[in-house]
Design a protein around this motif. Sequence first.
Motif, PDB file in Angstrom:
ATOM      1  N   VAL A  45       0.848  -1.191   0.000  1.00  0.00           N
ATOM      2  CA  VAL A  45       0.000   0.000   0.000  1.00  0.00           C
ATOM      3  C   VAL A  45       0.884   1.241   0.000  1.00  0.00           C
ATOM      4  N   HIS A  46       0.395   2.268  -0.664  1.00  0.00           N
ATOM      5  CA  HIS A  46       1.094   3.557  -0.742  1.00  0.00           C
ATOM      6  C   HIS A  46       2.388   3.473  -1.560  1.00  0.00           C
ATOM      7  N   TRP A  47       2.552   2.475  -2.422  1.00  0.00           N
ATOM      8  CA  TRP A  47       3.782   2.363  -3.209  1.00  0.00           C
ATOM      9  C   TRP A  47       3.449   2.037  -4.677  1.00  0.00           C
ATOM     10  N   PRO A  48       2.831   3.010  -5.392  1.00  0.00           N
ATOM     11  CA  PRO A  48       2.490   2.799  -6.797  1.00  0.00           C
ATOM     12  C   PRO A  48       3.654   2.407  -7.696  1.00  0.00           C
ATOM     13  N   ALA A  51       3.649  -1.239  -8.670  1.00  0.00           N
ATOM     14  CA  ALA A  51       2.594  -1.647  -9.601  1.00  0.00           C
ATOM     15  C   ALA A  51       2.992  -1.295 -11.032  1.00  0.00           C
ATOM     16  N   GLU A  52       3.508  -0.080 -11.214  1.00  0.00           N
ATOM     17  CA  GLU A  52       3.957   0.325 -12.554  1.00  0.00           C
ATOM     18  C   GLU A  52       5.059  -0.586 -13.057  1.00  0.00           C
ATOM     19  N   PHE A  53       5.975  -0.933 -12.173  1.00  0.00           N
ATOM     20  CA  PHE A  53       7.097  -1.784 -12.553  1.00  0.00           C
ATOM     21  C   PHE A  53       6.602  -3.129 -13.078  1.00  0.00           C
ATOM     22  N   ALA A  94      -6.091   3.110 -14.967  1.00  0.00           N
ATOM     23  CA  ALA A  94      -5.406   3.354 -13.691  1.00  0.00           C
ATOM     24  C   ALA A  94      -5.768   4.734 -13.175  1.00  0.00           C
ATOM     25  N   PRO A  95      -5.659   4.956 -11.864  1.00  0.00           N
ATOM     26  CA  PRO A  95      -5.867   6.309 -11.327  1.00  0.00           C
ATOM     27  C   PRO A  95      -4.753   7.242 -11.798  1.00  0.00           C
ATOM     28  N   ASP A  96      -5.108   8.503 -11.978  1.00  0.00           N
ATOM     29  CA  ASP A  96      -4.110   9.505 -12.374  1.00  0.00           C
ATOM     30  C   ASP A  96      -3.436  10.039 -11.116  1.00  0.00           C
ATOM     31  N   ASN A  97      -2.584   9.208 -10.530  1.00  0.00           N
ATOM     32  CA  ASN A  97      -1.865   9.597  -9.312  1.00  0.00           C
ATOM     33  C   ASN A  97      -0.360   9.374  -9.449  1.00  0.00           C
ATOM     34  N   GLY A  98       0.108   9.298 -10.686  1.00  0.00           N
ATOM     35  CA  GLY A  98       1.522   9.045 -10.943  1.00  0.00           C
ATOM     36  C   GLY A  98       1.845   7.584 -11.134  1.00  0.00           C
ATOM     37  N   LEU A  99       0.844   6.704 -10.986  1.00  0.00           N
ATOM     38  CA  LEU A  99       1.089   5.263 -11.015  1.00  0.00           C
ATOM     39  C   LEU A  99       1.744   4.826 -12.326  1.00  0.00           C
ATOM     40  N   LEU A 100       1.175   5.224 -13.461  1.00  0.00           N
ATOM     41  CA  LEU A 100       1.715   4.793 -14.755  1.00  0.00           C
ATOM     42  C   LEU A 100       2.484   5.903 -15.470  1.00  0.00           C
ATOM     43  N   ALA A 101       2.842   6.954 -14.738  1.00  0.00           N
ATOM     44  CA  ALA A 101       3.497   8.091 -15.390  1.00  0.00           C
ATOM     45  C   ALA A 101       4.842   7.723 -15.992  1.00  0.00           C
ATOM     46  N   ARG A 102       5.670   6.968 -15.271  1.00  0.00           N
ATOM     47  CA  ARG A 102       6.977   6.602 -15.812  1.00  0.00           C
ATOM     48  C   ARG A 102       6.815   5.737 -17.049  1.00  0.00           C
ATOM     49  N   PHE A 103       5.869   4.824 -17.020  1.00  0.00           N
ATOM     50  CA  PHE A 103       5.554   3.996 -18.184  1.00  0.00           C
ATOM     51  C   PHE A 103       5.146   4.876 -19.359  1.00  0.00           C
ATOM     52  N   LEU A 104       4.281   5.859 -19.118  1.00  0.00           N
ATOM     53  CA  LEU A 104       3.813   6.732 -20.190  1.00  0.00           C
ATOM     54  C   LEU A 104       4.930   7.608 -20.731  1.00  0.00           C
ATOM     55  N   ASP A 105       5.835   8.020 -19.866  1.00  0.00           N
ATOM     56  CA  ASP A 105       6.937   8.868 -20.320  1.00  0.00           C
ATOM     57  C   ASP A 105       7.759   8.173 -21.403  1.00  0.00           C
ATOM     58  N   ASP A 106       7.792   6.853 -21.357  1.00  0.00           N
ATOM     59  CA  ASP A 106       8.587   6.089 -22.328  1.00  0.00           C
ATOM     60  C   ASP A 106       7.743   5.427 -23.409  1.00  0.00           C
ATOM     61  N   ALA A 107       6.415   5.639 -23.371  1.00  0.00           N
ATOM     62  CA  ALA A 107       5.503   4.935 -24.285  1.00  0.00           C
ATOM     63  C   ALA A 107       5.197   5.811 -25.488  1.00  0.00           C
ATOM     64  N   ASP A 108       6.099   5.824 -26.449  1.00  0.00           N
ATOM     65  CA  ASP A 108       5.906   6.633 -27.647  1.00  0.00           C
ATOM     66  C   ASP A 108       4.661   6.174 -28.393  1.00  0.00           C
ATOM     67  N   GLY A 109       3.814   7.139 -28.732  1.00  0.00           N
ATOM     68  CA  GLY A 109       2.610   6.813 -29.494  1.00  0.00           C
ATOM     69  C   GLY A 109       1.414   6.445 -28.645  1.00  0.00           C
ATOM     70  N   ALA A 110       1.561   6.453 -27.320  1.00  0.00           N
ATOM     71  CA  ALA A 110       0.422   6.129 -26.462  1.00  0.00           C
ATOM     72  C   ALA A 110      -0.641   7.212 -26.579  1.00  0.00           C
ATOM     73  N   GLN A 111      -1.906   6.798 -26.628  1.00  0.00           N
ATOM     74  CA  GLN A 111      -3.033   7.718 -26.588  1.00  0.00           C
ATOM     75  C   GLN A 111      -3.597   7.689 -25.173  1.00  0.00           C
ATOM     76  N   VAL A 112      -3.659   8.860 -24.547  1.00  0.00           N
ATOM     77  CA  VAL A 112      -4.057   8.951 -23.149  1.00  0.00           C
ATOM     78  C   VAL A 112      -5.353   9.753 -23.044  1.00  0.00           C
ATOM     79  N   PHE A 113      -6.297   9.218 -22.279  1.00  0.00           N
ATOM     80  CA  PHE A 113      -7.588   9.859 -22.078  1.00  0.00           C
ATOM     81  C   PHE A 113      -7.891   9.884 -20.579  1.00  0.00           C
ATOM     82  N   LYS A 114      -8.676  10.851 -20.173  1.00  0.00           N
ATOM     83  CA  LYS A 114      -9.215  10.876 -18.814  1.00  0.00           C
ATOM     84  C   LYS A 114     -10.688  10.510 -18.894  1.00  0.00           C
TER      85      LYS A 114
END
Length: 263
Positions: A45-48, A51-53, A94-114
Motif C-alpha cells: 500500500v502507498h507504493w504505486p 505496480a507500474e514496474f 489506472a488512477p491519475d496519481n503518478g502510477l503509470l506516469a513513468r511507463f507513459l513517459d517512455d511509451a511513444d505513441g500512447a493515446q491517453v484519455f481521462k
Amino acid sequence: MQRSGVITITTDVGHKGPFTAVMKGVIYSRFPEARIVDIAEDVPVHWPPEAEFWVSRSYPYFPPGSVHLVIVDPALDGNRDILLIDYDSHFFVAPDNGLLARFLDDADGAQVFKLDIDCLPRLGIPEPDLCFHGRDVFAPVVAELAAGRTTPVSIGKACQAYTPAWLEPPEVGSSRIKGTVITFDSFGNLITNIEASHLDGLRATHVQIGGQTIPVLDNYAEATPGDYLALINSFGVVEIARAEGSAAESLGIERGAPVIAIG
C-alpha cells in the motif's frame, strides 16, 4: 482493436477480504467470457511504483487486445481522474496519481484519455460509492472495454498532461548509475529500476547498496552460498541477491533505497 477477452489485475488490496473477488464478480457479471489474470494483488500500500514496474514488464507477455486494470490509490481521492491508455494494442486503466506516469513517459505513441464520468450512465454504470471505485467504476469500465462495447476515445477526453511519477528515473553517468530499489521478491532478491540498457557503455563491475560493495555476475551459480551478488534478472533490470539467502533481510533494505552501479 480486436479484443482478446483477457483482463489483468494489479492492486494493493491483498488477499485478506473480498475486495479483489468483488471486482472480479462485477467484471464477470458484465462480461462472463472474460479471462482474468492476477499480475499482483499484494503490491505494498502507498507504493504505486511497484505496480507500474510489474505491469510495464508483464503486459507484453499477454495477447494483443488485453485490458490491464491497475489500482494502487493511496489517497482514495474521489476527485482524482482515471486514465484510459491505448498503447501497443493494449488498454490500461489506472488512477491519475503518478502510477503509470513513468511507463507513459517512455511509451511513444500512447493515446491517453481521462475518463468522462458523465459517460458512465450510458454504459449502465450507476453513481459510484466514493470509497470503492475499484468495484463501482474501474471494474465495470474494464469489463466494457474488454467486451468491445466501448473504447477509450468513446468514454474519455484526450489529455496531454498527467500526474508525474513518484520516482525520478535513474541518474546515468559515464562511470556510475544511481537507481532505486523498487521491490523484492519472495526470495529476498532486491529488484531495482536500473535497466540493462542503462549499462550500455558502462562495464559495471560492482553495485553499492546498504554499505556493501557487491560484484556483478552473470548468474546465481557463480556465487558461493552466503555471498552477495548482482546480476541482470529475467525482467532486464539489475537485481541484488544473496546466494541461498535473502538479500533484503540480511541487508535490511527497504523499497525506495538507493543503489549505485559502478564501472
